[in-house]
Write a protein that holds these residues in place. Structure first.
Motif, PDB file in Angstrom:
ATOM      1  N   ARG A 147       0.823  -1.210   0.000  1.00  0.00           N
ATOM      2  CA  ARG A 147       0.000   0.000   0.000  1.00  0.00           C
ATOM      3  C   ARG A 147       0.857   1.260   0.000  1.00  0.00           C
ATOM      4  NH1 ARG A 147      -1.223   2.495   5.055  1.00  0.00           N
ATOM      5  NH2 ARG A 147       0.290   3.922   4.136  1.00  0.00           N
ATOM      6  N   GLU A 203       0.961   4.135  -2.953  1.00  0.00           N
ATOM      7  CA  GLU A 203       0.804   5.553  -2.631  1.00  0.00           C
ATOM      8  C   GLU A 203       1.916   6.402  -3.237  1.00  0.00           C
ATOM      9  OE1 GLU A 203      -1.242   6.459   1.595  1.00  0.00           O
ATOM     10  OE2 GLU A 203       0.614   5.304   1.725  1.00  0.00           O
ATOM     11  N   LEU A 234      -6.030  -4.624   3.649  1.00  0.00           N
ATOM     12  CA  LEU A 234      -5.552  -3.878   2.481  1.00  0.00           C
ATOM     13  C   LEU A 234      -6.716  -3.258   1.724  1.00  0.00           C
ATOM     14  CD1 LEU A 234      -3.298  -3.010   0.538  1.00  0.00           C
ATOM     15  CD2 LEU A 234      -3.517  -5.241  -0.587  1.00  0.00           C
ATOM     16  N   LEU A 254      -7.191   0.772   1.471  1.00  0.00           N
ATOM     17  CA  LEU A 254      -7.234   1.459   0.176  1.00  0.00           C
ATOM     18  C   LEU A 254      -8.525   2.277   0.043  1.00  0.00           C
ATOM     19  CD1 LEU A 254      -5.891  -1.356  -2.190  1.00  0.00           C
ATOM     20  CD2 LEU A 254      -4.705   0.773  -1.602  1.00  0.00           C
TER      21      LEU A 254
END
Length: 386
Positions: free
Chosen positions: A225, A229, A272, A276
């Motif tokens: 993640r 990003e 996750l 998100l």
């Protein structure tokens, strides 16, 4: 023909969700966290293994590269080649392997094949004391200073570029030069992206980084993640290494082995998806959960199952996927695909489509052939698209 006395039913309860984001799907109770995500779209196009091999090596090559044999570019390499980088400070294609080892085929699953070598996957091990090999000088090399390292890299660049002039078009040399340049930038960017202490206690609890069973996979998912990003184009997170024990390859003892490996991924995957969504990244990130083949509906030994290339399941979520959609159906025994069977080519074509790429136009001339990830096959699965 199937012998009835060999058939073995699932020994798990199933959580049936008749609506919501999951659509009408049943998830084994062993996946408790994912089963709780009633508002998260998890479409599941089932893949017909008609051209999938029942052995790990060829099956893994097929799902990763679209071909049964080694030497072809992986999907991540094709995407890196087709779309390029979103950031200059991190690789376009990152591989986060199981902390216990690489999968079957080792690095062949992440290869750039005949594409320029710069597009191969960069292996990073977030749970290792040295997550990126050779990024920094070893502790024993205390004589290397920042200044001497910079001078050495400058000399190497001069020598390599002089050599490149004498050997134009050598993508291995071009990739080496690019890797040195990227490594220098990653000495600043990589420690920051891999520093999970910057995450809140609530985030760590969500992923389960402190839970023994799932800690390593949780750290990999959280790292993925953070990479998304920061502009990494394609992140591949692996669960399972080569070998039949402590793995998904439950040949002998499903009641003992499956709870361990399923429990190692359940909470981190659910986290996750939730993470998100909470950060506004879900709509722009495509998640794909897949494998190289399924398992047989009949026993191997008393409590195991052998490989099945005839049918298995993939789910997708996020960017461009229609919530609750399903596609494909196996026969009543889950032995072979029976309705709307798909192959890896269709999955690859759909993924490329969702990334804005026409799979028939992403080609590379090699040995007199215009090569594609989907070879000469592949149909976009329109039924699962938003």
């Amino acid at each position: 023909m199937l012998r009835d006395d060999n058939l073995i039913s699932s020994r798990r309860d199933f959580l049936w969700n008749a609506g919501g984001g999951l659509g009408s799907l049943a998830l084994a109770s062993i996946l408790g966290s994912e089963g709780a995500l009633a508002d998260v779209p998890l479409p599941d196009p089932r893949l017909n293994g008609g051209l999938h091999h029942r052995a790990h090596g060829p099956g893994s090559y097929m799902q990763n590269t679209g071909f049964l044999t080694p030497g072809f570019p992986s999907m991540g390499a094709w995407i890196s080649y087709g779309l390029g980088r979103l950031t200059d400070n991190l690789p376009a294609y990152v591989v986060l392997p199981d902390s216990r080892g690489l999968p079957y085929n080792q690095g062949g699953n992440f290869s750039s094949g005949f594409l320029p070598v710069a597009h191969q996957g960069t292996i990073i091990r977030p749970t290792s004391p040295t997550p990126i090999a050779d990024l920094f000088p070893p502790a024993s090399a205390s004589f290397i200073s920042r200044e001497s390292e910079s001078d050495g890299l400058s000399l190497l660049e001069t020598l390599n570029r002089d050599h490149l002039k004498e050997n134009p078009g050598d993508t291995r040399l071009e990739a080496r030069i690019a890797s040195y340049e990227l490594a220098a930038r990653m000495q600043l960017s990589a420690p920051e992206v891999l520093d999970l202490t910057k995450e809140s206690a609530e985030t760590h609890a969500l992923y389960g980084t402190g839970e023994k069973q799932c800690a390593d996979f949780a750290r990999n998912c959280l790292t993925a993640r953070r990479m998304i990003e920061r502009g990494v184009r394609f992140v591949q997170v692996w669960s399972g290494m080569g070998g039949p024990k402590g793995n998904w390859d439950n040949h002998t003892d499903i009641p003992t082995e499956l709870p361990f490996i399923a429990g190692s991924v359940d909470q981190p995957i659910a986290a996750l998806i939730q993470d998100l969504k909470s950060r506004g990244l879900f709509e722009d990130t495509l998640l794909v959960w897949t494998t190289e083949f399924g398992r047989m509906p009949f026993t191997q030994g008393s409590t195991g199952r052998d490989h099945n290339g005839g049918t298995f399941l993939t789910w997708l979520a996020g960017a461009g996927i229609r919530a609750g959609a399903t596609y494909g159906e196996s026969d009543e025994f889950a032995y072979k695909a029976a309705v709307d069977g798909t192959w890896c080519y269709d999955l690859h074509a759909t993924i490329l489509h969702l990334l804005g790429i026409d799979h028939e136009k992403l080609v590379f001339r090699h040995n007199g052939i215009d090569r594609r990830l989907t070879d000469v096959h592949g149909q976009v699965i329109e039924e699962i698209l938003a």
